[in-house]
Design an enzyme around this catalytic site. Structure first.
Site, PDB file in Angstrom:
ATOM      1  N   TYR A  12     -67.411 -16.447 -35.573  1.00 20.45           N
ATOM      2  CA  TYR A  12     -68.618 -16.123 -34.810  1.00 20.45           C
ATOM      3  C   TYR A  12     -68.522 -16.726 -33.419  1.00 20.45           C
ATOM      4  O   TYR A  12     -67.999 -17.826 -33.227  1.00 20.45           O
ATOM      5  CB  TYR A  12     -69.860 -16.716 -35.488  1.00 20.45           C
ATOM      6  CG  TYR A  12     -70.232 -16.086 -36.801  1.00 20.45           C
ATOM      7  CD1 TYR A  12     -70.033 -14.731 -37.033  1.00 20.45           C
ATOM      8  CD2 TYR A  12     -70.812 -16.850 -37.806  1.00 20.45           C
ATOM      9  CE1 TYR A  12     -70.412 -14.159 -38.243  1.00 20.45           C
ATOM     10  CE2 TYR A  12     -71.194 -16.285 -39.020  1.00 20.45           C
ATOM     11  CZ  TYR A  12     -70.988 -14.938 -39.235  1.00 20.45           C
ATOM     12  OH  TYR A  12     -71.357 -14.386 -40.428  1.00 20.45           O
ATOM     13  N   HIS A  17     -82.518 -14.659 -38.702  1.00 19.57           N
ATOM     14  CA  HIS A  17     -81.107 -15.044 -38.769  1.00 19.57           C
ATOM     15  C   HIS A  17     -80.838 -16.172 -39.771  1.00 19.57           C
ATOM     16  O   HIS A  17     -79.689 -16.599 -39.916  1.00 19.57           O
ATOM     17  CB  HIS A  17     -80.598 -15.483 -37.386  1.00 19.57           C
ATOM     18  CG  HIS A  17     -80.178 -14.337 -36.520  1.00 19.57           C
ATOM     19  ND1 HIS A  17     -80.701 -14.113 -35.271  1.00 19.57           N
ATOM     20  CD2 HIS A  17     -79.278 -13.340 -36.714  1.00 19.57           C
ATOM     21  CE1 HIS A  17     -80.148 -13.040 -34.743  1.00 19.57           C
ATOM     22  NE2 HIS A  17     -79.285 -12.548 -35.586  1.00 19.57           N
ATOM     23  N   ARG A  50     -72.675  -6.264 -27.860  1.00 16.97           N
ATOM     24  CA  ARG A  50     -71.736  -7.072 -28.620  1.00 16.97           C
ATOM     25  C   ARG A  50     -71.341  -6.284 -29.864  1.00 16.97           C
ATOM     26  O   ARG A  50     -71.953  -5.273 -30.179  1.00 16.97           O
ATOM     27  CB  ARG A  50     -72.319  -8.428 -29.022  1.00 16.97           C
ATOM     28  CG  ARG A  50     -73.431  -8.348 -30.042  1.00 16.97           C
ATOM     29  CD  ARG A  50     -74.002  -9.729 -30.361  1.00 16.97           C
ATOM     30  NE  ARG A  50     -73.113 -10.517 -31.195  1.00 16.97           N
ATOM     31  CZ  ARG A  50     -73.169 -10.567 -32.528  1.00 16.97           C
ATOM     32  NH1 ARG A  50     -74.059  -9.852 -33.193  1.00 16.97           N
ATOM     33  NH2 ARG A  50     -72.350 -11.328 -33.216  1.00 16.97           N
ATOM     34  N   GLU A  99     -70.544  -2.623 -36.150  1.00 17.16           N
ATOM     35  CA  GLU A  99     -71.801  -2.339 -35.457  1.00 17.16           C
ATOM     36  C   GLU A  99     -71.620  -2.577 -33.966  1.00 17.16           C
ATOM     37  O   GLU A  99     -71.257  -3.678 -33.555  1.00 17.16           O
ATOM     38  CB  GLU A  99     -72.906  -3.272 -35.968  1.00 17.16           C
ATOM     39  CG  GLU A  99     -73.264  -3.031 -37.412  1.00 17.16           C
ATOM     40  CD  GLU A  99     -74.237  -4.077 -37.953  1.00 17.16           C
ATOM     41  OE1 GLU A  99     -74.733  -3.884 -39.072  1.00 17.16           O
ATOM     42  OE2 GLU A  99     -74.493  -5.098 -37.263  1.00 17.16           O
ATOM     43  N   TYR A 134     -70.608 -14.310 -47.246  1.00 20.72           N
ATOM     44  CA  TYR A 134     -71.800 -13.736 -46.630  1.00 20.72           C
ATOM     45  C   TYR A 134     -71.627 -12.233 -46.421  1.00 20.72           C
ATOM     46  O   TYR A 134     -72.549 -11.445 -46.650  1.00 20.72           O
ATOM     47  CB  TYR A 134     -72.075 -14.421 -45.291  1.00 20.72           C
ATOM     48  CG  TYR A 134     -73.210 -13.781 -44.520  1.00 20.72           C
ATOM     49  CD1 TYR A 134     -74.539 -13.974 -44.908  1.00 20.72           C
ATOM     50  CD2 TYR A 134     -72.961 -12.973 -43.423  1.00 20.72           C
ATOM     51  CE1 TYR A 134     -75.574 -13.377 -44.223  1.00 20.72           C
ATOM     52  CE2 TYR A 134     -73.990 -12.370 -42.726  1.00 20.72           C
ATOM     53  CZ  TYR A 134     -75.297 -12.574 -43.128  1.00 20.72           C
ATOM     54  OH  TYR A 134     -76.313 -11.976 -42.449  1.00 20.72           O
ATOM     55  N   LYS A 135     -70.446 -11.826 -46.018  1.00 24.43           N
ATOM     56  CA  LYS A 135     -70.200 -10.404 -45.776  1.00 24.43           C
ATOM     57  C   LYS A 135     -69.966  -9.629 -47.072  1.00 24.43           C
ATOM     58  O   LYS A 135     -69.788  -8.413 -47.034  1.00 24.43           O
ATOM     59  CB  LYS A 135     -69.009 -10.232 -44.822  1.00 24.43           C
ATOM     60  CG  LYS A 135     -69.325 -10.668 -43.384  1.00 24.43           C
ATOM     61  CD  LYS A 135     -68.098 -10.615 -42.497  1.00 24.43           C
ATOM     62  CE  LYS A 135     -68.328 -11.237 -41.120  1.00 24.43           C
ATOM     63  NZ  LYS A 135     -69.194 -10.439 -40.231  1.00 24.43           N
TER      64      LYS A 135
HETATM   65  C1  HEM Z   1     -82.528  -9.328 -30.869  1.00 24.70           C
HETATM   66  C2  HEM Z   1     -81.447  -8.891 -31.316  1.00 24.70           C
HETATM   67  C3  HEM Z   1     -80.917  -9.165 -32.703  1.00 24.70           C
HETATM   68  C4  HEM Z   1     -81.398  -8.741 -33.899  1.00 24.70           C
HETATM   69  C5  HEM Z   1     -82.630  -7.878 -34.136  1.00 24.70           C
HETATM   70  C6  HEM Z   1     -80.531  -9.270 -34.912  1.00 24.70           C
HETATM   71  C7  HEM Z   1     -80.696  -9.065 -36.268  1.00 24.70           C
HETATM   72  C8  HEM Z   1     -79.855  -9.544 -37.243  1.00 24.70           C
HETATM   73  C9  HEM Z   1     -80.062  -9.364 -38.649  1.00 24.70           C
HETATM   74  C10 HEM Z   1     -81.256  -8.655 -39.270  1.00 24.70           C
HETATM   75  C11 HEM Z   1     -79.025  -9.940 -39.298  1.00 24.70           C
HETATM   76  C12 HEM Z   1     -78.823 -10.010 -40.809  1.00 24.70           C
HETATM   77  C13 HEM Z   1     -79.345 -11.317 -41.329  1.00 24.70           C
HETATM   78  C14 HEM Z   1     -79.442 -11.315 -42.852  1.00 24.70           C
HETATM   79  O1  HEM Z   1     -78.445 -11.616 -43.506  1.00 24.70           O
HETATM   80  O2  HEM Z   1     -80.546 -10.994 -43.349  1.00 24.70           O
HETATM   81  C15 HEM Z   1     -78.144 -10.481 -38.288  1.00 24.70           C
HETATM   82  C16 HEM Z   1     -76.955 -11.135 -38.543  1.00 24.70           C
HETATM   83  C17 HEM Z   1     -76.197 -11.756 -37.562  1.00 24.70           C
HETATM   84  N1  HEM Z   1     -76.516 -11.857 -36.221  1.00 24.70           N
HETATM   85 FE1  HEM Z   1     -78.033 -10.957 -35.282  1.00 24.70          FE
HETATM   86  N2  HEM Z   1     -79.529  -9.986 -34.328  1.00 24.70           N
HETATM   87  C18 HEM Z   1     -79.725  -9.947 -32.977  1.00 24.70           C
HETATM   88  C19 HEM Z   1     -78.964 -10.521 -32.010  1.00 24.70           C
HETATM   89  C20 HEM Z   1     -77.861 -11.288 -32.252  1.00 24.70           C
HETATM   90  C21 HEM Z   1     -77.050 -11.884 -31.230  1.00 24.70           C
HETATM   91  C22 HEM Z   1     -77.271 -11.756 -29.730  1.00 24.70           C
HETATM   92  C23 HEM Z   1     -76.076 -12.560 -31.843  1.00 24.70           C
HETATM   93  C24 HEM Z   1     -75.018 -13.328 -31.077  1.00 24.70           C
HETATM   94  C25 HEM Z   1     -74.165 -14.124 -31.480  1.00 24.70           C
HETATM   95  C26 HEM Z   1     -76.254 -12.380 -33.284  1.00 24.70           C
HETATM   96  C27 HEM Z   1     -75.441 -12.887 -34.273  1.00 24.70           C
HETATM   97  C28 HEM Z   1     -75.516 -12.565 -35.599  1.00 24.70           C
HETATM   98  C29 HEM Z   1     -74.506 -12.939 -36.572  1.00 24.70           C
HETATM   99  C30 HEM Z   1     -73.230 -13.724 -36.299  1.00 24.70           C
HETATM  100  C31 HEM Z   1     -74.926 -12.416 -37.806  1.00 24.70           C
HETATM  101  C32 HEM Z   1     -74.148 -12.460 -39.122  1.00 24.70           C
HETATM  102  C33 HEM Z   1     -73.413 -11.153 -39.196  1.00 24.70           C
HETATM  103  C34 HEM Z   1     -72.285 -11.039 -40.204  1.00 24.70           C
HETATM  104  O3  HEM Z   1     -71.523 -11.995 -40.401  1.00 24.70           O
HETATM  105  O4  HEM Z   1     -72.111  -9.929 -40.735  1.00 24.70           O
HETATM  106  N3  HEM Z   1     -77.351 -11.610 -33.487  1.00 24.70           N
HETATM  107  N4  HEM Z   1     -78.667 -10.234 -37.051  1.00 24.70           N
END
Ligand code: HEM
Ligand code: FES
Lengths: 328, 355
Positions: free
Chosen positions: B37, B193, B223, B265, B316-317
């Site tokens: 990350y 988050h 991103r 995504e 997690y994934k």
């Molecule tokens: C406002 C905008 C954003 C929204 C609405 C959003 C929404 C989400 C949601 C709903 C999840 C899934 C969480 C779960 O497990 O329930 C997630 C995961 C995550 N988000 Fe965001 N996010 C946003 C912006 C960002 C940004 C700017 C970052 C920058 C680093 C970020 C980093 C992550 C990461 C690292 C994960 C885990 C993803 C994975 O490993 O598959 N998010 N986000």
């Protein structure tokens, strides 16, 4: 990831404009209206937004933020109202004395650090002097969406009551004007007590007025999320000082009448910024080394950051002392 | 170019396929042989011609089929689209941004004619020709957010910005990687988050939020994020986990190349001008392992990334159980040669598989 790396430019996106009207409103305040030089419509904006006006003053570039006060629904013009400040750093004087209809200027895209809370059941505005400008746009926006609002506006004298008559005439039931020279004052405590649940209050004016509204609202049990304010800090003059910028590998002098940010720009350093008034956080810079005292003036860093000596906001803050090294 | 729209499904018989064109423009998310990350944001101002980064809202061969899948999900579960009352203006902002962008970027597919607030929207691929009054909800068949996102690929979170914080107060979410709008609605950036491992401790979310609060009108950002999905399912929602979760156990060494998909995504961030809200489109691209490995560089690199990914992230994934089988498969396409930096396929310069 870097799919297609692009270097970010400092500041918001820019728009080339032509001055389409210069309207003196009273002894101190003049309205400037702009159209887009390319003839297109302006981007829509949300009430409360400001634009940064770029002024070419000889070989010096001045960048001053002003609230957009035109009707957000009218995309043919942007308008600002500028109060002349004879003691200030010259931006407002430049606008008053040099800017004429037909001049080409540059504005930034709107940036909103003072938005309406659209959940509010009612919006109560407190304006002091030139602080009326963002409320002009807010009122226009709320009128279109049938929003519930009222305005309490304190001015020095009837002659200096910018837009006071116009507003009082148009919205007789919603606008209340208070003139200092007639010893009228906003009955803040009564107003705070009489509001329905879900009311949000907004204040824009001199620092003393903002502090007064916040303190009184807190004392009357208002949650801080329901109290909004905007104060543009103008950079204050101060003793000249020297700064080493280690990324750029140069040492620069900050003059008495320029900000640290302006000095960096003068020396060709592309430093980030948006509001230039200590509010947006964009210019935050890490301190590498310091032997002296910081003069923090921003609203962005918290007390802990200020005390740490590890960060500075170059758009408004200064330094007094022997050595200052910044990571820029 | 004109796009040939596929007729395909993301459920039941899973007839979803990527053409050679779609494979070559796939947004491969790894710019080096490992992944962790990071605060990986950059400006969203176009990209190489034909790439998914070029347009503000990418339209590809899956457009019509994805919109059909969305309609099916919504028919089952209307709560996939929600908008708290104060978010209607942001819905209009979203509609305006998408209509203006698509009609400018794809004039052969979409048209927008504006006369004051009287608007006519023509969506040729979907056969829609709608005249309505901008900012008047009674002139559309549904709310503005639902209306336009039923015609636009990808999920949409619409964030209200208040008190130096983002709030998930509206959205259209039918193609999500195991999270739920109905659960997250009204939550703030740190709350939604909360389930993500490691990133909080690394300070990523604190810095990401500061960045997002400052995204300005006219200066969108983007991103990439990624995960793994068995079968080309768009709707991997917690609500339907009972339907798709078990499919993860159907992988075999024989079918993994066809069934296992990398899910990427493309997330973009737009400041909305009238409401000052932030629009967060999450566009999902799927690709089967057997298609990724047709690009030698991507085959080599995906093997190394999956092999070395920290256990917390693989858990997690949701693919920790299948990781050994994935590695057996991907290992066949990794000959140990070095890979060129960056995400592009580099087909002309990277050597073919040496085994
Ligand atoms: C406002 C905008 C954003 C929204 C609405 C959003 C929404 C989400 C949601 C709903 C999840 C899934 C969480 C779960 O497990 O329930 C997630 C995961 C995550 N988000 Fe965001 N996010 C946003 C912006 C960002 C940004 C700017 C970052 C920058 C680093 C970020 C980093 C992550 C990461 C690292 C994960 C885990 C993803 C994975 O490993 O598959 N998010 N986000
Ligand atoms: S430029 Fe906004 S805080 Fe300095």
């Amino acid at each position: 990831m870097s799919a297609a790396p692009q270097k970010a430019k400092a500041g918001a996106e820019k728009i080339a404009v032509t001055v389409s009207a210069v309207v003196p409103l009273n002894d101190l305040v003049t309205r400037f209206e702009f159209t887009r030089t390319d003839g297109a419509d302006f981007p829509p904006f949300s009430a409360g937004a400001h634009t940064v006006v770029e002024m070419r003053d000889g070989d010096r570039t001045r960048l001053n933020p002003y609230s957009l006060m035109s009707d957000p629904a009218d995309r043919s013009i942007y308008a600002i109202s500028v109060r002349r400040d004879d003691q200030g750093r010259g931006g407002s004087l430049f606008m008053h004395t040099n800017v004429k209809v037909g001049d080409q200027m540059t504005l930034t895209y709107p940036v909103n650090l003072f938005p309406l809370d659209l959940r509010a059941k009612k919006h109560v505005f407190f304006a002091g002097g030139i602080g009326i400008t963002p409320f002009k746009a807010m009122i226009a926006q709320l009128e279109q969406s049938n929003g519930n609002w009222e305005l309490h506006y304190a001015c020095r004298t009837p002659a200096l009551g910018t837009y006071a008559d116009e507003l009082a005439e148009k919205y007789a039931n919603k606008v209340h004007i208070y003139y200092d020279d007639q010893s009228q004052a906003i009955p803040l405590e009564d107003l705070l007590d009489g509001q329905p649940l879900g009311t949000h209050i907004y204040v824009c004016g001199p620092a003393g007025m903002i502090d007064w509204v916040h303190a009184t609202a807190t004392a009357h049990g208002w949650p801080s999320e329901n109290v909004h304010s905007e104060e543009f800090l103008a950079p204050q003059p101060g003793k000249p000082f020297e700064v080493r910028l280690c990324q750029s590998d140069i040492t620069i002098q900050v003059g008495e009448h320029e900000s640290l940010l302006e000095a960096m720009e003068r020396c060709g350093v592309d430093a980030p910024f948006l509001c230039r008034g200590g509010a947006c956080g964009q210019c935050e810079t890490d301190v590498v080394e310091a032997d002296g005292e910081f003069v923090h003036r921003d609203h962005w860093l918290d007390d802990e950051d200020h005390a740490s000596g590890k960060k500075i906001m170059p758009c408004v803050s200064r330094f007094i002392g022997k050595t200052l090294v910044l990571d820029r | 170019m004109t796009i040939q729209f596929n007729n395909e499904t993301f459920r039941d018989d899973y007839s979803f396929r990527n053409s050679d064109w779609a494979i070559k423009r796939f947004p491969f998310p790894f710019h080096e042989d490992s992944y962790m990350y990071s605060v990986n944001m950059e400006q969203h101002r176009g990209g190489p011609e034909g790439s998914v980064y070029e347009k503000r809202f990418d339209v590809d061969e899956h457009y019509l089929s994805e919109m059909r899948d969305r309609a099916l999900v919504l028919a089952d579960d209307p709560l996939r689209c929600q908008s708290l009352p104060h978010m209607t203006l942001a819905g209009w902002d979203t509609l305006e941004l998408i209509m203006v962008s698509k009609s400018e970027d794809y004039p052969d597919l979409f048209e927008l004619h504006r006369d004051g607030n009287r608007w006519r929207w023509v969506n040729k691929p979907m056969g829609i020709d709608q005249t309505f009054t901008f900012l008047d909800e009674t002139t559309l068949p549904c709310g503005p957010l639902e209306y336009i996102t039923r015609q636009t690929q990808g999920d949409f979170a619409v964030l209200d910005q208040r008190d130096e914080m983002l709030w998930m107060d509206a959205g259209m979410v039918t193609t999500q990687a195991d999270w739920s709008l109905d659960f997250d609605i009204g939550m703030n950036f740190f709350e939604w988050h909360a389930p993500v491992p490691l990133a909080h401790e690394m300070g990523i979310f604190k810095r990401a939020l500061k960045f997002l609060l400052n995204v300005q009108q006219g200066a969108p950002a983007r991103r990439l994020n990624w995960t793994m999905t068995v079968n080309p399912l768009l709707d991997t929602s917690p609500e339907n986990y009972h339907k798709w979760g078990i499919q993860k156990t159907t992988l075999t060494p024989e079918n993994i190349g066809a069934k296992q998909h990398l899910r990427v995504e493309l997330q973009t961030f737009f400041r909305l001008p009238r409401s000052n809200a932030l629009l967060f489109p999450i566009r999902c691209y799927l690709i089967a392992f057997q298609d990724i490995v047709t690009v030698p560089k991507w085959g080599r690199r995906l093997h190394r990334v999956v092999r070395d990914l920290p256990e917390e992230l693989a858990t997690y994934k949701g693919f920790i159980a299948n990781r050994p089988m994935m590695l057996d498969y991907l290992g066949q396409y990794d000959d140990g040669l070095p890979t060129s930096p960056g995400v592009w396929p580099d087909l002309g310069t990277e050597p073919p598989l040496q085994k």
